[in-house]
Design a protein around this motif. Structure first.
Motif, short mmCIF file in Angstrom:
data_model
loop_
_atom_site.label_atom_id
_atom_site.label_comp_id
_atom_site.label_asym_id
_atom_site.label_seq_id
_atom_site.Cartn_x
_atom_site.Cartn_y
_atom_site.Cartn_z
N ILE A 62 0.86 -1.18 0.00
CA ILE A 62 0.00 0.00 0.00
C ILE A 62 0.89 1.23 0.00
CG2 ILE A 62 -1.64 1.37 1.35
CD1 ILE A 62 -3.03 -1.08 2.19
N ALA A 63 0.57 2.20 -0.84
CA ALA A 63 1.35 3.44 -0.91
C ALA A 63 1.19 4.24 0.37
CB ALA A 63 0.92 4.27 -2.12
N LEU A 64 2.25 4.96 0.74
CA LEU A 64 2.25 5.77 1.95
C LEU A 64 1.78 7.20 1.69
CD1 LEU A 64 5.68 4.66 3.48
CD2 LEU A 64 3.43 3.64 3.81
N THR A 65 1.50 7.52 0.45
CA THR A 65 1.08 8.88 0.10
C THR A 65 -0.36 9.12 0.50
OG1 THR A 65 0.48 8.08 -2.10
CG2 THR A 65 2.69 9.00 -1.82
N PRO A 66 -0.73 10.40 0.72
CA PRO A 66 -2.13 10.70 1.02
C PRO A 66 -3.03 10.34 -0.15
CG PRO A 66 -0.69 12.55 1.59
CD PRO A 66 0.14 11.58 0.83
N VAL A 67 -4.26 9.96 0.15
CA VAL A 67 -5.22 9.57 -0.88
C VAL A 67 -6.12 10.74 -1.20
CG1 VAL A 67 -5.15 7.16 -0.16
CG2 VAL A 67 -6.85 8.68 0.84
N ASP A 68 -6.73 10.69 -2.38
CA ASP A 68 -7.67 11.74 -2.80
C ASP A 68 -9.10 11.21 -2.87
OD1 ASP A 68 -7.45 10.07 -4.94
OD2 ASP A 68 -6.94 11.62 -6.40
N CYS A 69 -9.35 10.12 -2.16
CA CYS A 69 -10.70 9.55 -2.12
C CYS A 69 -11.01 9.12 -0.69
CB CYS A 69 -10.83 8.39 -3.09
SG CYS A 69 -9.53 7.15 -2.94
N ALA A 70 -10.74 10.01 0.26
CA ALA A 70 -10.96 9.70 1.67
C ALA A 70 -12.43 9.40 1.93
CB ALA A 70 -10.50 10.87 2.54
N ALA A 71 -12.68 8.34 2.68
CA ALA A 71 -14.05 7.90 2.95
C ALA A 71 -14.57 8.52 4.24
CB ALA A 71 -14.08 6.38 3.05
N GLY A 72 -15.88 8.78 4.26
CA GLY A 72 -16.52 9.26 5.48
C GLY A 72 -16.07 10.63 5.92
N LYS A 73 -15.75 11.51 4.97
CA LYS A 73 -15.23 12.84 5.31
C LYS A 73 -16.24 13.94 4.98
CE LYS A 73 -11.40 10.85 6.43
NZ LYS A 73 -11.09 10.62 7.84
N ASP A 74 -17.51 13.62 4.85
CA ASP A 74 -18.50 14.61 4.45
C ASP A 74 -18.58 15.78 5.43
OD1 ASP A 74 -19.03 13.11 2.28
OD2 ASP A 74 -20.91 12.25 3.01
N ASN A 75 -18.44 15.48 6.72
CA ASN A 75 -18.51 16.56 7.72
C ASN A 75 -17.35 17.54 7.57
OD1 ASN A 75 -20.86 15.56 8.94
ND2 ASN A 75 -19.69 14.12 10.18
N TYR A 76 -16.16 17.02 7.28
CA TYR A 76 -15.01 17.89 7.04
C TYR A 76 -15.21 18.70 5.77
CZ TYR A 76 -12.68 14.98 10.56
OH TYR A 76 -12.35 14.32 11.71
N PHE A 77 -15.79 18.07 4.74
CA PHE A 77 -16.02 18.77 3.48
C PHE A 77 -17.03 19.91 3.67
CE2 PHE A 77 -14.95 14.77 0.80
CZ PHE A 77 -13.62 14.92 1.15
N ARG A 78 -18.03 19.68 4.47
CA ARG A 78 -19.02 20.74 4.74
C ARG A 78 -18.35 21.92 5.44
NH1 ARG A 78 -22.22 16.12 6.26
NH2 ARG A 78 -23.82 15.70 4.70
N ALA A 79 -17.49 21.61 6.40
CA ALA A 79 -16.80 22.69 7.13
C ALA A 79 -15.87 23.47 6.20
CB ALA A 79 -16.02 22.10 8.30
N LEU A 80 -15.13 22.75 5.33
CA LEU A 80 -14.24 23.43 4.39
C LEU A 80 -15.02 24.27 3.39
CD1 LEU A 80 -11.56 20.67 3.65
CD2 LEU A 80 -11.13 22.92 4.60
N LYS A 81 -16.13 23.73 2.92
CA LYS A 81 -16.96 24.47 1.95
C LYS A 81 -17.52 25.74 2.58
CE LYS A 81 -20.86 23.87 -1.20
NZ LYS A 81 -21.54 25.10 -0.78
N PHE A 82 -17.94 25.65 3.83
CA PHE A 82 -18.44 26.84 4.53
C PHE A 82 -17.36 27.89 4.66
CE2 PHE A 82 -18.39 28.98 8.67
CZ PHE A 82 -19.52 29.78 8.55
#
Length: 460
Positions: free
Chosen positions: A22-42
């Motif tokens: 498994i790669a050690l790099t950050p992923v761009d398809c993080a699961a279950g992050k909708d709450n963080y996305f809402r906060a960033l969008k706000f």
């Protein structure tokens, strides 16, 4: 914004292969992050918020959240990474080196053609050199043709059939030097001087010494954001240097950029940092909005994550279950878990031995990742583990002597106990009662003698 907040994200990133890597790099398809996305969008959509912090310990998934948000939402991001694995014992990195790295990544984040008036010039490979050479040759031929036919060009007649062709030739002859003068004019904006000496024909470019590189090139930064339409600047790993002054300068730069920005959309600075970067309430004074990230891995659930990784490895059933539960208490980083099992899979595939203990091999990989410096010393017959290994024989002998001494002491006590005699009749009676009680499987408080119950208290 066209993206729906309920978009389904891949819960298991498909970045592993058949051997369990498994790669050690950050992923761009993080699961279950909708709450963080809402906060960033706000925070990004709010015009009053310009400095945003997403906080959490190392390995908590801050970068994965940012990359996933960048993938699913229509914003133009400029990423500035200041990854530094400087140990705390090393010398503090000067602020000017940090600022230089920020400036380089910022100004070199766009194509040179979009910044024609920038003083920072880069090497550009001419992609149309053949065409330009052909145009120059054609221009030279045009000048030669005009020179040979100067009389015709001076006596232009609109009724002449060649009038239009002559006008085109004359226009092209003028267009090339005009374009050349325009390029020279643009280049002149990139030159500044501190000293000009006509007597000695000496010209020296200016380089005003200032403590802050960001302040020195503030006009370049403002010009960059005026020409390149970024909306969010992501700054990562700046907290590793422990310099709050850099944050103050960046906040000032953010304000100046937005004050000089022609469009109504403000530039947002998004910082990814750890929670203890600012003491007390200083961080709430500096940042306009703070988003805390809950770590996906800690000492309480790391054993579950390790067992999940074991499912990708064929020899998972050879590892003792209690061993995973014990070592998981000391591992709280998801990237560390991934790297441990990446190396374990490689070592397991390379070491072909029927006597290889899989659990001990995994223990060695954990030791290698948690204490890499000591593991390196092991190759040179040095380090703590090597010294402990050399002490094995002496430790065994020391423990053996201790056990033998304990056995000898117990035997001595047995001999003494066998030689003991009762001093009184009551002591002898109590010894008999104790012996009788020890031979019965159920609790008793007396004896049945001559068809009559006699209690122990009466016997004594």
């Amino acid at each position: 914004m066209t993206t729906d907040m309920t978009t389904a994200y891949d819960p298991e990133p498909n970045n592993e292969n058949s051997v369990g890597y498994i790669a050690l790099t950050p992923v761009d398809c993080a699961a279950g992050k909708d709450n963080y996305f809402r906060a960033l969008k706000f925070a990004i959509d709010n015009e009053q918020i310009c400095n945003i912090a997403i906080t959490g310990p190392y390995g908590s998934g801050k970068t994965s959240i940012i990359k996933s948000f960048e993938k699913y939402y229509q914003h133009k991001f400029l990423s500035i990474s200041l990854a530094s694995f400087k140990e705390e014992t090393e010398k503090q990195i000067p602020d000017n080196l940090i600022e230089r790295s920020i400036l380089q990544q910022m100004l070199y984040g766009a194509d040179a053609s979009k910044l024609p008036y920038s003083r920072f010039k880069r090497i550009t490979v001419p992609d149309k050199s053949l065409i330009k050479s052909a145009l120059f040759a054609l221009w030279a031929l045009t000048i030669g043709y005009i020179h040979l036919n100067a009389a015709e060009f001076l006596n232009l007649n609109i009724f002449n059939n060649l009038f239009i062709m002559q006008i085109l030739i004359f226009s092209y002859a003028l267009a090339f030097p005009i374009a050349l003068i325009s390029d020279i004019h643009k280049s002149s904006f990139n030159i500044s001087f501190r000293k000009l000496s006509l007597k000695n024909a000496e010209i020296e470019a200016t380089d005003t010494p200032e403590n802050s590189i960001l302040n020195r090139h503030l006009d370049e930064i403002i010009y960059f954001f005026q020409e390149v339409k970024y909306t969010v600047v992501v700054i990562e790993d700046l907290d590793r240097f422990g310099s709050p002054e850099i944050f103050v300068k960046l906040r000032e730069i953010n304000k100046l950029i937005n004050d000089n920005r022609q469009s109504c959309k403000k530039i947002k600075f998004l910082y990814a940092l750890k929670d203890d970067m600012f003491v007390h309430n200083n961080r709430v004074k500096f940042f306009d909005f703070i988003i805390p990230v809950i770590p996906i891995v800690n000492s309480s659930n790391s054993s579950e994550m390790m067992r999940k990784r074991l499912k990708d490895i064929p020899c998972a059933n050879e590892i003792f279950e209690h061993f995973i539960g014990e070592v998981a208490l000391y591992i709280d980083d998801m990237r560390l878990i991934h790297n441990i099992f990446n190396e374990f899979a490689l070592y397991k595939s390379e070491l072909h031995s029927s006597s290889l203990n899989t659990t001990k091999l995994l223990a060695m990989m954990i030791y290698k990742n948690v204490y890499p410096d000591d593991f390196e010393k092991l190759h040179h017959a040095e380090g703590a583990l090597y010294n402990i290994g050399n002490m094995r024989a002496s430790l065994i002998n020391m423990n053996k002597r201790k056990i033998n001494d304990d056995i000898a002491s117990l035997k001595k006590d047995l001999v003494v106990s066998e030689e003991e005699e009762a001093k009184k009749e009551t002591e002898l009676i109590r010894m008999f009662i104790g012996h009788i009680v020890s031979t019965v499987d159920q609790p008793i408080n007396g004896l049945h003698i001559n068809n009559q119950i006699t209690y122990f208290s009466q016997i004594s």
